[in-house]
Design a protein around this motif. Sequence first.
Motif, PDB file in Angstrom:
ATOM      1  N   GLY A 109       0.871  -1.295   0.250  1.00  0.00           N
ATOM      2  CA  GLY A 109      -0.156  -0.142  -0.410  1.00  0.00           C
ATOM      3  C   GLY A 109       0.776   1.618   0.233  1.00  0.00           C
ATOM      4  O   GLY A 109       0.529   2.233  -0.501  1.00  0.00           O
ATOM      5  N   LEU A 110       2.255   0.854   0.502  1.00  0.00           N
ATOM      6  CA  LEU A 110       2.592   2.596   0.774  1.00  0.00           C
ATOM      7  C   LEU A 110       3.306   2.163  -0.801  1.00  0.00           C
ATOM      8  O   LEU A 110       3.897   3.688  -0.634  1.00  0.00           O
ATOM      9  CB  LEU A 110       3.827   2.062   1.611  1.00  0.00           C
ATOM     10  CG  LEU A 110       3.694   2.310   3.320  1.00  0.00           C
ATOM     11  CD1 LEU A 110       4.451   1.732   4.138  1.00  0.00           C
ATOM     12  CD2 LEU A 110       2.146   3.393   3.588  1.00  0.00           C
ATOM     13  N   ASN A 111       3.898   0.954  -0.965  1.00  0.00           N
ATOM     14  CA  ASN A 111       4.461   1.998  -2.941  1.00  0.00           C
ATOM     15  C   ASN A 111       3.595   2.032  -3.463  1.00  0.00           C
ATOM     16  O   ASN A 111       4.039   3.018  -4.902  1.00  0.00           O
ATOM     17  CB  ASN A 111       4.827  -0.039  -3.152  1.00  0.00           C
ATOM     18  CG  ASN A 111       5.563   0.444  -4.608  1.00  0.00           C
ATOM     19  OD1 ASN A 111       6.206   0.777  -4.878  1.00  0.00           O
ATOM     20  ND2 ASN A 111       5.500  -0.840  -5.380  1.00  0.00           N
ATOM     21  N   LEU A 112       2.370   1.903  -3.292  1.00  0.00           N
ATOM     22  CA  LEU A 112       1.996   2.234  -3.964  1.00  0.00           C
ATOM     23  C   LEU A 112       1.788   4.371  -3.903  1.00  0.00           C
ATOM     24  O   LEU A 112       1.227   4.787  -4.754  1.00  0.00           O
ATOM     25  CB  LEU A 112      -0.080   1.677  -3.985  1.00  0.00           C
ATOM     26  CG  LEU A 112      -0.525   0.919  -4.428  1.00  0.00           C
ATOM     27  CD1 LEU A 112      -1.684   0.255  -3.981  1.00  0.00           C
ATOM     28  CD2 LEU A 112      -0.428   0.165  -5.579  1.00  0.00           C
ATOM     29  N   ALA A 113       1.199   4.968  -2.923  1.00  0.00           N
ATOM     30  CA  ALA A 113       0.949   5.953  -2.218  1.00  0.00           C
ATOM     31  C   ALA A 113       2.479   6.886  -3.072  1.00  0.00           C
ATOM     32  O   ALA A 113       2.114   8.022  -3.391  1.00  0.00           O
ATOM     33  CB  ALA A 113       0.761   5.977  -1.098  1.00  0.00           C
ATOM     34  N   LEU A 114       3.371   5.924  -3.313  1.00  0.00           N
ATOM     35  CA  LEU A 114       5.125   6.707  -3.626  1.00  0.00           C
ATOM     36  C   LEU A 114       4.640   6.874  -5.315  1.00  0.00           C
ATOM     37  O   LEU A 114       5.027   8.122  -5.933  1.00  0.00           O
ATOM     38  CB  LEU A 114       5.870   5.646  -3.390  1.00  0.00           C
ATOM     39  CG  LEU A 114       7.362   6.145  -4.059  1.00  0.00           C
ATOM     40  CD1 LEU A 114       7.645   7.592  -3.661  1.00  0.00           C
ATOM     41  CD2 LEU A 114       7.965   4.966  -3.480  1.00  0.00           C
ATOM     42  N   ASP A 115       3.854   5.541  -5.677  1.00  0.00           N
ATOM     43  CA  ASP A 115       3.973   5.768  -7.250  1.00  0.00           C
ATOM     44  C   ASP A 115       3.097   7.043  -7.266  1.00  0.00           C
ATOM     45  O   ASP A 115       2.570   7.362  -8.358  1.00  0.00           O
ATOM     46  CB  ASP A 115       3.258   4.494  -7.594  1.00  0.00           C
ATOM     47  CG  ASP A 115       4.478   3.658  -7.901  1.00  0.00           C
ATOM     48  OD1 ASP A 115       5.740   4.019  -7.680  1.00  0.00           O
ATOM     49  OD2 ASP A 115       4.321   2.311  -7.578  1.00  0.00           O
ATOM     50  N   ASP A 116       1.846   6.892  -6.432  1.00  0.00           N
ATOM     51  CA  ASP A 116       0.967   8.129  -7.112  1.00  0.00           C
ATOM     52  C   ASP A 116       1.632   9.538  -6.885  1.00  0.00           C
ATOM     53  O   ASP A 116       0.572  10.729  -6.281  1.00  0.00           O
ATOM     54  CB  ASP A 116      -0.813   8.406  -5.999  1.00  0.00           C
ATOM     55  CG  ASP A 116      -1.586   8.489  -6.520  1.00  0.00           C
ATOM     56  OD1 ASP A 116      -1.931   8.796  -7.362  1.00  0.00           O
ATOM     57  OD2 ASP A 116      -2.713   8.716  -6.242  1.00  0.00           O
ATOM     58  N   GLY A 117       2.160   9.670  -6.279  1.00  0.00           N
ATOM     59  CA  GLY A 117       2.524  10.701  -5.446  1.00  0.00           C
ATOM     60  C   GLY A 117       1.981  11.639  -3.986  1.00  0.00           C
ATOM     61  O   GLY A 117       2.628  12.515  -3.655  1.00  0.00           O
ATOM     62  N   GLN A 118       1.522  10.463  -3.540  1.00  0.00           N
ATOM     63  CA  GLN A 118       1.397  11.416  -2.202  1.00  0.00           C
ATOM     64  C   GLN A 118       2.237  11.492  -1.488  1.00  0.00           C
ATOM     65  O   GLN A 118       2.522  11.738   0.208  1.00  0.00           O
ATOM     66  CB  GLN A 118       0.241  10.532  -1.831  1.00  0.00           C
ATOM     67  CG  GLN A 118      -1.227  10.300  -2.731  1.00  0.00           C
ATOM     68  CD  GLN A 118      -1.890   9.394  -2.119  1.00  0.00           C
ATOM     69  OE1 GLN A 118      -2.361   9.203  -0.859  1.00  0.00           O
ATOM     70  NE2 GLN A 118      -2.731   8.906  -2.843  1.00  0.00           N
ATOM     71  N   LEU A 119       3.454  10.061  -1.077  1.00  0.00           N
ATOM     72  CA  LEU A 119       4.524  10.035  -0.245  1.00  0.00           C
ATOM     73  C   LEU A 119       5.966  10.410  -1.343  1.00  0.00           C
ATOM     74  O   LEU A 119       5.726   9.798  -2.028  1.00  0.00           O
ATOM     75  CB  LEU A 119       4.542   8.797   0.586  1.00  0.00           C
ATOM     76  CG  LEU A 119       3.041   8.449   1.464  1.00  0.00           C
ATOM     77  CD1 LEU A 119       3.660   7.222   1.720  1.00  0.00           C
ATOM     78  CD2 LEU A 119       3.650   8.978   2.357  1.00  0.00           C
ATOM     79  N   ASP A 120       7.044  10.783  -0.588  1.00  0.00           N
ATOM     80  CA  ASP A 120       8.543  10.585  -1.392  1.00  0.00           C
ATOM     81  C   ASP A 120       9.027   9.175  -1.234  1.00  0.00           C
ATOM     82  O   ASP A 120       7.846   8.475   0.313  1.00  0.00           O
ATOM     83  CB  ASP A 120       9.379  11.870  -0.807  1.00  0.00           C
ATOM     84  CG  ASP A 120       9.488  12.069   0.584  1.00  0.00           C
ATOM     85  OD1 ASP A 120       9.164  10.921   1.291  1.00  0.00           O
ATOM     86  OD2 ASP A 120       9.477  13.035   0.965  1.00  0.00           O
ATOM     87  N   TYR A 121      10.055   9.394  -2.039  1.00  0.00           N
ATOM     88  CA  TYR A 121      11.314   7.618  -1.602  1.00  0.00           C
ATOM     89  C   TYR A 121      11.621   7.891   0.048  1.00  0.00           C
ATOM     90  O   TYR A 121      11.226   6.603   0.460  1.00  0.00           O
ATOM     91  CB  TYR A 121      12.178   7.676  -2.177  1.00  0.00           C
ATOM     92  CG  TYR A 121      12.262   6.563  -1.893  1.00  0.00           C
ATOM     93  CD1 TYR A 121      12.113   5.513  -2.785  1.00  0.00           C
ATOM     94  CD2 TYR A 121      13.829   6.167  -1.496  1.00  0.00           C
ATOM     95  CE1 TYR A 121      12.322   4.185  -2.257  1.00  0.00           C
ATOM     96  CE2 TYR A 121      14.527   4.865  -1.189  1.00  0.00           C
ATOM     97  CZ  TYR A 121      14.597   3.601  -2.041  1.00  0.00           C
ATOM     98  OH  TYR A 121      14.889   3.171  -1.553  1.00  0.00           O
ATOM     99  N   GLU A 122      11.139   8.962   0.974  1.00  0.00           N
ATOM    100  CA  GLU A 122      12.262   8.905   2.330  1.00  0.00           C
ATOM    101  C   GLU A 122      11.019   8.384   2.962  1.00  0.00           C
ATOM    102  O   GLU A 122      11.340   7.788   3.969  1.00  0.00           O
ATOM    103  CB  GLU A 122      12.780  10.290   2.837  1.00  0.00           C
ATOM    104  CG  GLU A 122      12.968  10.531   3.723  1.00  0.00           C
ATOM    105  CD  GLU A 122      13.836  12.111   3.998  1.00  0.00           C
ATOM    106  OE1 GLU A 122      14.501  11.907   5.439  1.00  0.00           O
ATOM    107  OE2 GLU A 122      13.577  12.724   3.161  1.00  0.00           O
TER     108      GLU A 122
END
Length: 244
Positions: free
Chosen positions: A31-44
């Motif tokens: 789920g975190l990976n999906l949010a990263l792809d969607d721009g909601q989270l950055d890599y850090e």
Amino acid sequence: MSEELAVPSSNEPDIPRTRIRSQQRDALVYGLNLALDDGQLDYEETQKRATIANRATYMDEVMPLLSDLNFGRNLPATTNPQILDVLTQAQQQGLTEIAAIDAATTAMTQPQNQALTNYSNASKSTASIAIFSGSSKRGPWLVGPKHNVFGAFGGVHIDLRQAQLAGPVTTIRTAMCFGGVNIKVPENYRIIESVFPLFGGVSITDGKGVTLKLSDLPPDAPVIDLRGIMAFGGLEIKRVPINK
């Protein structure tokens, strides 16, 4: 995105705490990976939340990890709709329903073909063991959803360039003492690392010829989720070109 997550410090006495299962951690990382792809989270921030998920003992410790994320239909079209539905349900319920996270895990690990189905049924976990010796896996080989690395006074080498993954998330758990682990990961794979170094070190480097940045990976990029502990040793994760 760098603000501290609120983790419950106590629980109501009449509500028993529920321990989190490894499959649920896998679903959370996905789920975190999906949010990263969607721009909601950055890599850090993704790394930070994944570390919390991987080290958590109880479900209430991970409740904040998805609570501020949006798993709506604006996420990548390549994502399995069933996964989005389950993650949305889990988010709305505050991650208190174990069945919701388990269903997300089941949905995201469905084998892609009959070969992987047979492999998944035969062995869902493999291991690399090096005790006063060395262990190496390279060339064409099948990697289960979970791969365990154990060693003492030895070395482990894992090469994923020609490996076939059994699912979108591959969890590699490491427990090494007085030894070293070297993992080669194709540049088109996403890496999430939450290994604890105890008088040791962990590094992620780009090998010669790597041109694809982690931040530029496509939404459906396979995920290599690294966990565990390195004591008096080193873990080197090297990103390598796809065709070399």
